[in-house]
Design an enzyme around this catalytic site. Structure first.
Site, PDB file in Angstrom:
ATOM      1  CG  HIS A   1      -2.146  -1.356   1.048  1.00  0.00           C
ATOM      2  ND1 HIS A   1      -1.156  -0.477   1.421  1.00  0.00           N
ATOM      3  CD2 HIS A   1      -2.640  -0.867  -0.111  1.00  0.00           C
ATOM      4  CE1 HIS A   1      -1.054   0.490   0.521  1.00  0.00           C
ATOM      5  NE2 HIS A   1      -1.955   0.260  -0.422  1.00  0.00           N
TER       6      HIS A   1
ATOM      7  CD  GLU B   1      -1.918  -0.254   5.132  1.00  0.00           C
ATOM      8  OE1 GLU B   1      -1.837   0.395   6.194  1.00  0.00           O
ATOM      9  OE2 GLU B   1      -0.983  -0.931   4.684  1.00  0.00           O
TER      10      GLU B   1
ATOM     11  CG  HIS C   1       6.954   0.612   5.690  1.00  0.00           C
ATOM     12  ND1 HIS C   1       6.059   0.307   4.676  1.00  0.00           N
ATOM     13  CD2 HIS C   1       8.168   0.353   5.174  1.00  0.00           C
ATOM     14  CE1 HIS C   1       6.701  -0.099   3.608  1.00  0.00           C
ATOM     15  NE2 HIS C   1       7.996  -0.084   3.888  1.00  0.00           N
TER      16      HIS C   1
END
EC number: 2.6.99.2
Length: 244
Positions: free
Chosen positions: A43, A74, A195
């Protein structure tokens, strides 16, 4: 079987804290790949607080040599982010609504406001053969809007499930995630998740059928420190093998 994608952001954060290339992100990607993980996730943020643009390019070169391991990038779809994604062409791009000020991703998209914008992004990336996924809260209202964005998948934001683990509310929270995942699948949308999933809550989450991929980083790295990389990866892979 659900695929396990390891997020390497925390490896990059450790490296950046000392100003030299140790630990090396590509080396750690190779360590995880050699132990059987199915994907690598990064990310990159605008301030490069952990993963840098060069990391993305270096990992892309590594993963282009191994067609079995998926590369998932991401992030927030700013123009510079999109150009980077288009340059390296990962297997998957997960679009996340995080601002530069956020400590970490903490909510999914509101497709009533951002759906049309995301549709243009998904069409752009889909046209280059990149699978698109949208980071989404476990909301039936939101999942009904996903089809119009042309995204191939959603990634369910699982922080509320992790927070509820071990409490009387867990079963009802899990049921909510199951309802959203089931509805997405009915609409022809595949489901990822991520997450704060960990070795304790993941087996419960994967009682939801046909979860395609889980992306795990922060907790997995802590578990590796506590238990050792080999043991932790094998435990995650075993959980994934037993998925619904």
């Amino acid at each position: 079987m659900t695929k396990l994608s390891v997020n390497l952001n925390k490896i990059a954060l450790l490296r950046n804290s000392r100003g030299r290339d140790f630990p090396n992100v590509v080396d750690f990607a190779e360590k995880f790949i050699s132990r059987g993980v199915h994907g690598i996730t990064v990310h990159p943020r605008q301030d490069e607080r952990h993963i840098t643009r060069q990391d993305v390019r270096d990992l892309s070169r590594l993963l282009s040599c191994d067609g079995e391991v998926e590369f998932n990038i991401e992030g927030y779809p700013s123009e510079d982010f999109l150009q980077l994604v288009e340059e390296v062409k990962p297997k998957q791009c997960t679009l996340v609504p995080d601002s530069p000020e956020q400590l970490t991703s903490d909510h999914g998209w509101d497709l009533s406001q951002d759906g049309e914008y995301l549709a243009t992004i998904c069409e752009r990336l889909n046209g280059q053969g990149i699978r698109t996924a949208i980071f989404l809260d476990p909301s039936l209202e939101q999942v009904e809007r996903v089809k119009a964005t042309h995204a191939h998948r959603i990634e369910l934001y699982t922080e509320t499930l992790a927070a509820a683990y071990g409490t009387p509310e867990f079963d009802s929270v899990l049921a909510k995630f199951k309802a959203v995942a089931t509805r997405a699948q009915e609409l022809g949308i595949e489901v990822n998740a991520g997450h704060d999933l960990d070795l304790q809550n993941l087996p419960h989450f994967l009682t939801i059928p046909d979860i395609k991929e889980v992306s795990i980083g922060h907790v997995l790295m802590i578990e590796c420190i506590e238990q050792g990389l080999d043991s932790v990866v094998e435990q995650y892979l075993d959980i994934c093998r037993q998925s619904a």
